[in-house]
Design a protein around this motif. Structure first.
Motif, PDB file in Angstrom:
ATOM      1  N   VAL A  40     -15.747  -3.249  -1.290  1.00 15.15           N
ATOM      2  CA  VAL A  40     -15.359  -4.662  -1.114  1.00 15.15           C
ATOM      3  C   VAL A  40     -16.265  -5.553  -1.968  1.00 15.15           C
ATOM      4  CG1 VAL A  40     -15.114  -6.553   0.541  1.00 15.15           C
ATOM      5  CG2 VAL A  40     -14.424  -4.262   1.199  1.00 15.15           C
ATOM      6  N   SER A  99     -15.171  -5.334  -5.612  1.00 12.49           N
ATOM      7  CA  SER A  99     -13.973  -6.148  -5.865  1.00 12.49           C
ATOM      8  C   SER A  99     -14.322  -7.628  -5.918  1.00 12.49           C
ATOM      9  CB  SER A  99     -12.938  -5.951  -4.761  1.00 12.49           C
ATOM     10  OG  SER A  99     -12.690  -4.620  -4.555  1.00 12.49           O
ATOM     11  N   ARG A 100     -15.132  -8.029  -4.942  1.00 14.66           N
ATOM     12  CA  ARG A 100     -15.494  -9.456  -4.849  1.00 14.66           C
ATOM     13  C   ARG A 100     -16.354  -9.880  -6.039  1.00 14.66           C
ATOM     14  NH1 ARG A 100     -15.840 -13.786  -5.096  1.00 14.66           N
ATOM     15  NH2 ARG A 100     -16.418 -15.416  -3.626  1.00 14.66           N
ATOM     16  N   ARG A 157     -16.149  -8.599  -9.125  1.00 18.96           N
ATOM     17  CA  ARG A 157     -15.240  -8.745 -10.262  1.00 18.96           C
ATOM     18  C   ARG A 157     -14.463 -10.050 -10.162  1.00 18.96           C
ATOM     19  NH1 ARG A 157     -12.365  -2.962 -10.237  1.00 18.96           N
ATOM     20  NH2 ARG A 157     -10.784  -4.081 -11.376  1.00 18.96           N
ATOM     21  N   LEU A 158     -14.046 -10.390  -8.935  1.00 20.25           N
ATOM     22  CA  LEU A 158     -13.309 -11.639  -8.716  1.00 20.25           C
ATOM     23  C   LEU A 158     -14.179 -12.843  -9.075  1.00 20.25           C
ATOM     24  CD1 LEU A 158     -10.772 -13.066  -7.431  1.00 20.25           C
ATOM     25  CD2 LEU A 158     -12.058 -13.078  -5.300  1.00 20.25           C
ATOM     26  N   VAL A 172     -18.912 -11.028   6.980  1.00 16.76           N
ATOM     27  CA  VAL A 172     -17.720 -10.364   7.542  1.00 16.76           C
ATOM     28  C   VAL A 172     -18.150  -9.259   8.515  1.00 16.76           C
ATOM     29  CG1 VAL A 172     -15.708  -8.936   6.995  1.00 16.76           C
ATOM     30  CG2 VAL A 172     -16.233 -10.915   5.579  1.00 16.76           C
ATOM     31  N   PHE A 173     -19.121  -8.440   8.102  1.00 11.95           N
ATOM     32  CA  PHE A 173     -19.573  -7.350   8.977  1.00 11.95           C
ATOM     33  C   PHE A 173     -20.315  -7.888  10.205  1.00 11.95           C
ATOM     34  CE2 PHE A 173     -18.458  -4.629   5.480  1.00 11.95           C
ATOM     35  CZ  PHE A 173     -18.097  -3.447   6.104  1.00 11.95           C
ATOM     36  N   PHE A 188     -18.564   2.875   6.697  1.00 12.08           N
ATOM     37  CA  PHE A 188     -18.604   1.409   6.586  1.00 12.08           C
ATOM     38  C   PHE A 188     -19.402   0.978   5.359  1.00 12.08           C
ATOM     39  CE2 PHE A 188     -17.489   0.767  11.244  1.00 12.08           C
ATOM     40  CZ  PHE A 188     -16.296   0.145  10.965  1.00 12.08           C
ATOM     41  N   PHE A 195     -17.239   1.478   2.340  1.00 11.72           N
ATOM     42  CA  PHE A 195     -16.210   0.438   2.368  1.00 11.72           C
ATOM     43  C   PHE A 195     -16.809  -0.904   1.911  1.00 11.72           C
ATOM     44  CE2 PHE A 195     -13.873  -2.776   4.995  1.00 11.72           C
ATOM     45  CZ  PHE A 195     -12.671  -2.716   4.310  1.00 11.72           C
ATOM     46  N   GLU A 203     -21.386 -12.943   1.548  1.00 16.98           N
ATOM     47  CA  GLU A 203     -20.014 -13.094   2.053  1.00 16.98           C
ATOM     48  C   GLU A 203     -19.564 -11.839   2.816  1.00 16.98           C
ATOM     49  OE1 GLU A 203     -17.296 -15.406  -0.581  1.00 16.98           O
ATOM     50  OE2 GLU A 203     -15.973 -13.721  -0.221  1.00 16.98           O
ATOM     51  N   VAL A 204     -19.775 -10.675   2.202  1.00 16.76           N
ATOM     52  CA  VAL A 204     -19.360  -9.428   2.863  1.00 16.76           C
ATOM     53  C   VAL A 204     -20.254  -9.169   4.087  1.00 16.76           C
ATOM     54  CG1 VAL A 204     -18.917  -6.956   2.531  1.00 16.76           C
ATOM     55  CG2 VAL A 204     -18.499  -8.551   0.660  1.00 16.76           C
TER      56      VAL A 204
END
Lengths: 50, 230
Positions: free
Chosen positions: B199, B202-203, B205-206, B85-86, B192, B195, B81-82
């Motif tokens: 991200v 966080s993702r 943990r979500l 995005v990149f 980057f 970063f 997913e991340v």
């Protein structure tokens, strides 16, 4: 460095994409926290799931 | 761990601002392209970060296929997913750079087309994860990720094997780069990468919380089946 519109556009769109993605994570996290609160609330069927 | 995240967040924000300063102020202006060449400091690190994340997705998918551990499945999902995005940033900033330099937004050359195909493969992967309700979804997604990862080296080396409009690679391409430009590039890549790591954290943990909530809902339905039918 002078103000180049293409440069400004590229840097702006990069951060817009990242901020938009971060916003989806924050929104989903808030929704999940509400669901967890509901599950742990007085109406929950069991004591603790988390 | 709860205290570590905000500290790393602040450090990453400082690093990102320092990297922006390096890209916009410290790095010298390129002679032929002028200031628009500074898009390079966001365009290239975004691609490199995406490639690292897609390789992480590959590793986690292989690990999942071997061990069937849910942690590996979550890492695979999050890194894809991340990574998308990149890769999206790379695909969007490329045409913005191409327009003033090549005179066109897009051309169907090997590097650009293969990057778009790579992006489509991983968007398909995310669609599969999002919309398939089958219990076999993680297994199918892992198999797709292994095949998708084969495309990553093809994208990277496409400018070596084919004649393309895209510039030659910065590293190992035979060309030279001003040390201040290289420094700005590597600082931006580091920023980057930090970063992206935060991200992903966080993702991760979500996603773990999401699975716990789903399990709790399933348990609730088992305890009171009538409730789940309402």
């Amino acid at each position: 460095m002078s103000g180049n519109p293409y440069l400004l556009a590229a840097y702006s769109v990069t951060w817009l994409i990242h901020i938009a993605y971060l916003a989806t994570i924050v929104r989903r996290y808030s929704r999940l926290k509400r669901e967890v609160a509901d599950l742990k609330g007085p109406g929950a069927k069991s004591g603790s799931y988390m | 761990m709860k205290k570590l995240f905000p500290i790393l967040g602040v450090l990453t924000a400082i690093l990102l601002m320092y990297a922006l300063y390096q890209a916009l102020v410290v790095a010298p202006t390129e002679q032929t392209m002028g200031d628009v060449q500074r898009i390079f400091y966001y365009h290239v690190p975004s691609a490199w970060t995406a490639f690292i994340l897609l390789f992480l997705n590959f590793g986690a998918s292989v690990f999942y296929l071997v061990t069937r551990r849910s942690t590996a499945d979550i890492v695979a999902l999050v890194s894809a997913e991340v990574g998308v995005v990149f890769l999206t940033v790379n695909l969007v900033t490329g045409p913005i750079w191409a327009r003033p330099v090549w005179g066109i937004w897009w051309t169907w050359d090997m590097r650009l087309t293969s990057t778009l195909v790579l992006w489509l493969i991983y968007v398909s992967y995310l669609f599969l994860r999002r919309f398939s309700s089958s219990g076999e979804t993680p297994l199918l997604a892992a198999a797709l990720a292994v095949l998708g990862a084969l495309c990553v080296p093809f994208v990277y080396f496409s400018i070596w094997f084919f004649r393309t409009q895209h510039p030659q690679p910065v590293m190992g391409g035979g060309g030279s780069i001003d040390p201040r430009m290289l420094h700005a590039l590597l600082i931006n890549w580091l920023a980057f990468s930090c970063f992206a790591f935060l991200v992903c954290w966080s993702r991760y943990r979500l996603e773990k919380l999401q699975r716990e909530v789903d399990a709790a809902h399933a348990m609730e339905s088992l305890l009171d089946p009538r409730e789940s039918l309402r």
